[in-house]
Scaffold this motif. Sequence first.
Motif, PDB file in Angstrom:
ATOM      1  N   ASN A   1      -0.954  16.665 -26.054  1.00  0.00           N
ATOM      2  CA  ASN A   1      -0.090  15.714 -26.735  1.00  0.00           C
ATOM      3  C   ASN A   1       1.346  16.222 -26.818  1.00  0.00           C
ATOM      4  O   ASN A   1       1.582  17.437 -26.880  1.00  0.00           O
TER       5      ASN A   1
ATOM      6  N   THR B   1       5.053  15.002 -28.816  1.00  0.00           N
ATOM      7  CA  THR B   1       5.852  14.070 -29.607  1.00  0.00           C
ATOM      8  C   THR B   1       7.315  14.437 -29.437  1.00  0.00           C
ATOM      9  O   THR B   1       7.655  15.617 -29.263  1.00  0.00           O
TER      10      THR B   1
ATOM     11  N   LYS C   1       6.242   5.014 -30.773  1.00  0.00           N
ATOM     12  CA  LYS C   1       5.694   6.121 -31.561  1.00  0.00           C
ATOM     13  C   LYS C   1       6.302   7.464 -31.172  1.00  0.00           C
ATOM     14  O   LYS C   1       6.009   8.471 -31.815  1.00  0.00           O
TER      15      LYS C   1
ATOM     16  N   TYR D   1       5.653   9.258 -28.518  1.00  0.00           N
ATOM     17  CA  TYR D   1       4.435  10.020 -28.251  1.00  0.00           C
ATOM     18  C   TYR D   1       4.026   9.880 -26.791  1.00  0.00           C
ATOM     19  O   TYR D   1       4.113   8.794 -26.203  1.00  0.00           O
TER      20      TYR D   1
END
Lengths: 110, 115
Positions: free
Chosen positions: A21, A23, A68, A70
Amino acid sequence: GQNIDQPTEMTATEGAIVQINCTYQTSGFNGLFWYQQHAGEAPTFLSYNVLDGLEEKGRFSSFLSRSKGYSYLLLKELQMKDSASYLCAAVRSNDYKLSFGAGTTVTVRA
Amino acid sequence: GAVVSQHPSWVICKSGTSVKIECRSLDFQATTMFWYRQFPKQSLMLMATSNEGSKATYEQGVEKDKFLINHASLTLSTLTVTSAHPEDSSFYICSARSGRLNEQFFGPGTRLTVL
């Protein structure tokens, strides 16, 4: 300013799936890159997402959600050679500068 | 994808000497080239942006008089580390971008060791 966050390390077994992930908070955002970097070598391009959604390319897929802030990189059917550092980088539209995250070291075990 | 070369791939020099690193785009014209530095187990840190025919723009904290950048043509940019010291030892990587794409193509990197 730029703020890119990704996990430091991940470990998985051969044949498994791993999701990394990322961000980001980037002014003038114009896309998100994923690069693979083996120790002592330069980064190699994996994917580029500018629109929301999933981009699939063989065993690797990348997802982006602009609302988001993301993204994730999905590595399927892991192989030993996939052991490397994976860098996410956000690009700015006005000057095309890349801001890199610190990188996620993926270790694939037999 | 496009090819970017760097020369030399590695260099060892004595403290106080200057080292020049070349970055070439081999099969496309690079309107912009970027120079990065990477210390062991750390990510790439942008040092400067080099546009053909104009002065380079340096990131905060990067000394422009120490790291001289010349982008003389659309296929060549050079980084000169002047009066190198051991703390300048690092992996220096360039990337090149053509006018049409957001993607940056990375060179293979130059490992500098200053004794």
